[in-house]
Scaffold this motif. Structure first.
Motif, PDB file in Angstrom:
ATOM      1  N   GLY A 195       0.843  -1.183   0.000  1.00  0.00           N
ATOM      2  CA  GLY A 195       0.000   0.000   0.000  1.00  0.00           C
ATOM      3  C   GLY A 195       0.880   1.236   0.000  1.00  0.00           C
ATOM      4  O   GLY A 195       1.995   1.199  -0.521  1.00  0.00           O
ATOM      5  N   GLY A 196       0.370   2.294   0.608  1.00  0.00           N
ATOM      6  CA  GLY A 196       1.155   3.519   0.637  1.00  0.00           C
ATOM      7  C   GLY A 196       0.665   4.492  -0.398  1.00  0.00           C
ATOM      8  O   GLY A 196      -0.347   4.251  -1.072  1.00  0.00           O
ATOM      9  N   ALA A 197       1.388   5.590  -0.535  1.00  0.00           N
ATOM     10  CA  ALA A 197       0.882   6.689  -1.339  1.00  0.00           C
ATOM     11  C   ALA A 197       1.144   6.526  -2.841  1.00  0.00           C
ATOM     12  O   ALA A 197       0.250   6.696  -3.660  1.00  0.00           O
ATOM     13  N   LYS A 202       7.362   2.590  -4.812  1.00  0.00           N
ATOM     14  CA  LYS A 202       7.302   1.133  -4.571  1.00  0.00           C
ATOM     15  C   LYS A 202       7.664   0.309  -5.801  1.00  0.00           C
ATOM     16  O   LYS A 202       7.684  -0.916  -5.740  1.00  0.00           O
ATOM     17  N   GLY A 221      -2.970   4.628  -1.968  1.00  0.00           N
ATOM     18  CA  GLY A 221      -2.949   5.639  -3.015  1.00  0.00           C
ATOM     19  C   GLY A 221      -2.452   5.121  -4.355  1.00  0.00           C
ATOM     20  O   GLY A 221      -2.810   5.634  -5.422  1.00  0.00           O
ATOM     21  N   TYR A 224      -4.882   4.080  -7.676  1.00  0.00           N
ATOM     22  CA  TYR A 224      -5.562   4.909  -8.682  1.00  0.00           C
ATOM     23  C   TYR A 224      -4.760   5.067  -9.964  1.00  0.00           C
ATOM     24  O   TYR A 224      -5.331   5.252 -11.038  1.00  0.00           O
ATOM     25  N   PHE A 273      -9.901  15.971   1.341  1.00  0.00           N
ATOM     26  CA  PHE A 273      -8.869  15.211   2.062  1.00  0.00           C
ATOM     27  C   PHE A 273      -8.950  15.634   3.522  1.00  0.00           C
ATOM     28  O   PHE A 273      -8.131  16.397   4.021  1.00  0.00           O
ATOM     29  N   GLY A 293     -10.631   8.637  -3.602  1.00  0.00           N
ATOM     30  CA  GLY A 293     -10.626   7.387  -2.827  1.00  0.00           C
ATOM     31  C   GLY A 293      -9.597   7.475  -1.716  1.00  0.00           C
ATOM     32  O   GLY A 293      -8.420   7.729  -1.973  1.00  0.00           O
ATOM     33  N   LEU A 294     -10.067   7.255  -0.465  1.00  0.00           N
ATOM     34  CA  LEU A 294      -9.135   7.374   0.665  1.00  0.00           C
ATOM     35  C   LEU A 294      -9.043   6.106   1.515  1.00  0.00           C
ATOM     36  O   LEU A 294      -8.240   6.036   2.439  1.00  0.00           O
ATOM     37  N   GLY A 318       2.970  -0.918   3.791  1.00  0.00           N
ATOM     38  CA  GLY A 318       2.166   0.248   3.410  1.00  0.00           C
ATOM     39  C   GLY A 318       0.687   0.092   3.708  1.00  0.00           C
ATOM     40  O   GLY A 318       0.092  -0.956   3.456  1.00  0.00           O
ATOM     41  N   VAL A 320      -3.461   0.590   3.472  1.00  0.00           N
ATOM     42  CA  VAL A 320      -4.366   0.560   2.316  1.00  0.00           C
ATOM     43  C   VAL A 320      -5.309   1.767   2.294  1.00  0.00           C
ATOM     44  O   VAL A 320      -6.223   1.835   1.476  1.00  0.00           O
ATOM     45  N   GLY A 321      -5.096   2.704   3.195  1.00  0.00           N
ATOM     46  CA  GLY A 321      -5.882   3.934   3.205  1.00  0.00           C
ATOM     47  C   GLY A 321      -5.135   4.999   3.983  1.00  0.00           C
ATOM     48  O   GLY A 321      -4.021   4.756   4.458  1.00  0.00           O
ATOM     49  N   PHE A 323      -4.578   6.056   6.910  1.00  0.00           N
ATOM     50  CA  PHE A 323      -4.845   5.551   8.270  1.00  0.00           C
ATOM     51  C   PHE A 323      -4.674   6.617   9.342  1.00  0.00           C
ATOM     52  O   PHE A 323      -5.167   6.465  10.452  1.00  0.00           O
ATOM     53  N   GLU A 324      -3.964   7.712   8.996  1.00  0.00           N
ATOM     54  CA  GLU A 324      -3.753   8.773   9.999  1.00  0.00           C
ATOM     55  C   GLU A 324      -5.074   9.453  10.359  1.00  0.00           C
ATOM     56  O   GLU A 324      -5.199  10.071  11.413  1.00  0.00           O
ATOM     57  N   ASP A 355       6.481   3.583   6.283  1.00  0.00           N
ATOM     58  CA  ASP A 355       5.495   3.944   7.300  1.00  0.00           C
ATOM     59  C   ASP A 355       4.725   2.772   7.891  1.00  0.00           C
ATOM     60  O   ASP A 355       3.965   2.954   8.836  1.00  0.00           O
TER      61      ASP A 355
HETATM   62  P1  AMP Z   1       4.225   4.918   2.212  1.00  0.00           P
HETATM   63  O1  AMP Z   1       5.202   5.660   3.095  1.00  0.00           O
HETATM   64  O2  AMP Z   1       4.556   4.948   0.780  1.00  0.00           O
HETATM   65  O3  AMP Z   1       3.961   3.527   2.749  1.00  0.00           O
HETATM   66  O4  AMP Z   1       2.861   5.726   2.259  1.00  0.00           O
HETATM   67  C1  AMP Z   1       2.112   5.873   3.423  1.00  0.00           C
HETATM   68  C2  AMP Z   1       1.140   6.970   3.225  1.00  0.00           C
HETATM   69  O5  AMP Z   1       0.238   6.657   2.189  1.00  0.00           O
HETATM   70  C3  AMP Z   1       0.304   7.210   4.453  1.00  0.00           C
HETATM   71  O6  AMP Z   1       0.665   8.441   5.007  1.00  0.00           O
HETATM   72  C4  AMP Z   1      -1.130   7.220   3.934  1.00  0.00           C
HETATM   73  O7  AMP Z   1      -1.882   8.278   4.440  1.00  0.00           O
HETATM   74  C5  AMP Z   1      -0.946   7.369   2.437  1.00  0.00           C
HETATM   75  N1  AMP Z   1      -2.099   6.867   1.679  1.00  0.00           N
HETATM   76  C6  AMP Z   1      -2.653   5.641   1.750  1.00  0.00           C
HETATM   77  N2  AMP Z   1      -3.743   5.564   0.981  1.00  0.00           N
HETATM   78  C7  AMP Z   1      -3.918   6.772   0.397  1.00  0.00           C
HETATM   79  C8  AMP Z   1      -4.881   7.318  -0.511  1.00  0.00           C
HETATM   80  N3  AMP Z   1      -5.890   6.584  -0.953  1.00  0.00           N
HETATM   81  N4  AMP Z   1      -4.744   8.593  -0.874  1.00  0.00           N
HETATM   82  C9  AMP Z   1      -3.721   9.318  -0.404  1.00  0.00           C
HETATM   83  N5  AMP Z   1      -2.755   8.863   0.445  1.00  0.00           N
HETATM   84  C10 AMP Z   1      -2.862   7.607   0.837  1.00  0.00           C
END
Ligand code: AMP
Length: 396
Positions: A195-197, A202, A221, A224, A273, A293-294, A318, A320-321, A323-324, A355
Motif C-alpha cells: 500500500g502507501g501513497a 514502490k 494511493g 488509482y 482530504f 478514494g481514501l 504500506g 491501504v488507506g 490511516f492517519e 510507514d
Molecule cells: P508509504 O510511506 O509509501 O507507505 O505511504 C504511506 C502513506 O500513504 C500514508 O501516510 C497514507 O496516508 C498514504 N495513503 C494511503 N492511501 C492513500 C490514498 N488513498 N490517498 C492518499 N494517500 C494515501
C-alpha cells in the motif's frame, strides 16, 4: 552466516554497533525504548559469556558537529536500567579518552561511546576513523539493522579490521532471517500486500517481488494509477499520470509470471482530504469528479481477506488507506486483523519498510504479526533486492 552464537566472548571485548537512535522529549527522556530493548539480548550474551561490551551508535543528525542536544549521555541511565548493568560513558567515540575507558573496561562491564555522527568521518565511511573505532574491540558485532543500508564507518568499513572476528547480533540476524523467509524460503502461497501513497516509491519493490510471490495485493494511493491506466475514472484521487504505462507493464509482467494481482474493486471516497469530509462507497473505477478514494471498501476487503487467510507467508508494506485519519483507517485495521488471523493459523507474517511500522504500532498489531522490522529504509532496500553494505561487510 556468522552470528554472535558462533563466538565465546570470555575475556573479550565486543565492539557492538547498536541502533540507539531513540526519540527524546524536551527534557531528554527516552520516549520509546524499543530499540534499546531490541539490542539487550546481544549485549547480555556477551556479558554472560564473561566479556565486556563497547556500544557505538548515532543519535539524530548532528552532521559532523558536536551537538549537546544529540548527546548519547542523555540515554545512559535508560540503557543501564534496561540492561541491568551500570553503563559507563565516554565523551568522544575515538581518541585518548575513549581509548583509556576501553582499556579500563573489565569483564561484565558496558561502555557507551558518544554519538558517532559528531564526526564527519562516520557517514563518510572514513578508513582511519574506522580503524580508530576498531581498536575498541576484539570482535565486531553488528546489531543495527536500521543503518545496515549505509556504508558508514561503524556499520560497514570497520568490519574490514576484523577479518576473522565479525558477526551479526541477534537482532540483525532475526531481520535477515525474516527477509529470507519472505523472499526465498517462505511456504507457499506467498502474498505481498503493498500500500502507501505512490507507485513511484514502490516500483522497484514490486518488480523485485514479482519473482517471489504468488499473490500481490495492491492498495492505498497506488491503486488509482493502476485504475486510471486501465481506463477507470478516479476523480481527484492521488494518481501519477506519468506512471500509468509502468502500471500496465507491471500487470503484464505479473500475468507472465503467474502472479495473481488483486486491486481494490470499491473504495471509500471523500469530497475532501479531511477526516470530516462527506463520504460514500463507490466502485473504484467510477469515482465522481471532485471525490477521491481514501480507503478500501467492503467488497475489496472481503477479497483481500480470502487471499490473506489462504496465505502461508505474508509481507505487508504500506497502509491501504489514509490511516492517519480515523475515518479512513478501517481498511488498514481490517487488513491487520486478517494478517493476525492468518498468523494465528500458522502463517509467517512480516511487516516492514517505510510507514508500515507506524500504522502497525498505532493499531496494536505489532504483537500479532510474526515479525515487525526495525529498519524502514533498510527493509525497503532489502525488499528491492539490494544487498545491504552492512550485511555484506559481515558476510565478506
Ligand atoms: P508509504 O510511506 O509509501 O507507505 O505511504 C504511506 C502513506 O500513504 C500514508 O501516510 C497514507 O496516508 C498514504 N495513503 C494511503 N492511501 C492513500 C490514498 N488513498 N490517498 C492518499 N494517500 C494515501
Amino acid at each position: 552466516m556468522k552470528t554472535i552464537d558462533d563466538y565465546n566472548f570470555e575475556g573479550k571485548k565486543a565492539l557492538i554497533r547498536v541502533d540507539f537512535n531513540v526519540p527524546l522529549d524536551g527534557d531528554f527522556n527516552v520516549t520509546d525504548t524499543s530499540r534499546i530493548e531490541a539490542a539487550k539480548p546481544t549485549i547480555l550474551k556477551v556479558l554472560e559469556d564473561g566479556g565486556s561490551a563497547v556500544l557505538m551508535s548515532h543519535l539524530g543528525r548532528p552532521k559532523g558537529k558536536v551537538n549537546p542536544d544529540m548527546s548519547l549521555s542523555h540515554i545512559v541511565e535508560t540503557v543501564s536500567d534496561i540492561i541491568g548493568v551500570e553503563v559507563k560513558f565516554t565523551n568522544d567515540c575515538v581518541g585518548k579518552e575513549a581509548d583509556d575507558a576501553v582499556a579500563k573496561l573489565e569483564e561484565g562491564e558496558v561502555l557507551l561511546l558518544e554519538n558517532l555522527r559528531f564526526h564527519d568521518e562516520e557517514e563518510a565511511g572514513d578508513e582511519a576513523f574506522s580503524e580508530a573505532l576498531a581498536k575498541h574491540g576484539d570482535i565486531y558485532v553488528n546489531d543495527a539493522f536500521g543503518t545496515a543500508h549505509r556504508a558508514h564507518a561503524s556499520t560497514t568499513i570497520v568490519a574490514q579490521f576484523f577479518p576473522n572476528n565479525k558477526c551479526f547480533g541477534y537482532l540483525l540476524a532475526k531481520e535477515i532471517d525474516a527477509i529470507a523467509k519472505v523472499m526465498q524460503t517462505g511456504e507457499k502461497p506467498v502474498t505481498a500486500i503493498l500500500g502507501g501513497a505512490k507507485v513511484s516509491s514502490k516500483i522497484t519493490i514490486i518488480e523485485n517481488i514479482l519473482d517471489k510471490v504468488d499473490n500481490l495485493i495492491i492498495g492505498g494511493g497506488m491503486t488509482y494509477t493502476f485504475i486510471k491506466a486501465q481506463g477507470g475514472k478516479v476523480g481527484n484521487s492521488i494518481c501519477e499520470d506519468d506512471k500509468m504505462e509502468l502500471a500496465l507493464d507491471i500487470l503484464k509482467q505479473a500475468k507472465a509470471k503467474n502472479v495473481n494481482v488483486y486491486l481494490p474493486v470499491d473504495v471509500l471516497a471523500a469530497d475532501d482530504f479531511d477526516n470530516n469530509a462527506n463520504t460514500q462507497f463507490v466502485d473504484v473505477d467510477k469515482i465522481p469528479d471532485g471525490w477521491q478514494g481514501l480507503d478500501a471498501g467492503p467488497k475489496t476487503l472481503e477479497i483481500f481477506k480470502q487471499v490473506i487467510l489462504a496465505s502461508k507467508t505474508i509481507l505487508w508494506n504500506g497502509p491501504v488507506g489514509v490511516f492517519e485519519m480515523e475515518s479512513f483507517a478501517k481498511g488498514t485495521i481490517a487488513v491487520g486483523n486478517y494478517i493476525d488471523e492468518a498468523t494465528q493459523s500458522g502463517a509467517f507474517s512480516l511487516v516492514g519498510g517505510g510507514d508500515s511500522v507506524a500504522a502497525v504500532k498505532q493499531f496494536g498489531f505489532d504483537d500479532k504479526v510474526s515479525y515487525v522490522s526495525t529498519g524502514g529504509g533498510a527493509m525497503l532496500e532489502s525488499l528491492e533486492g539490494r544487498t545491504l553494505p552492512g550485511i555484506a561487510a559481515i558476510l565478506d
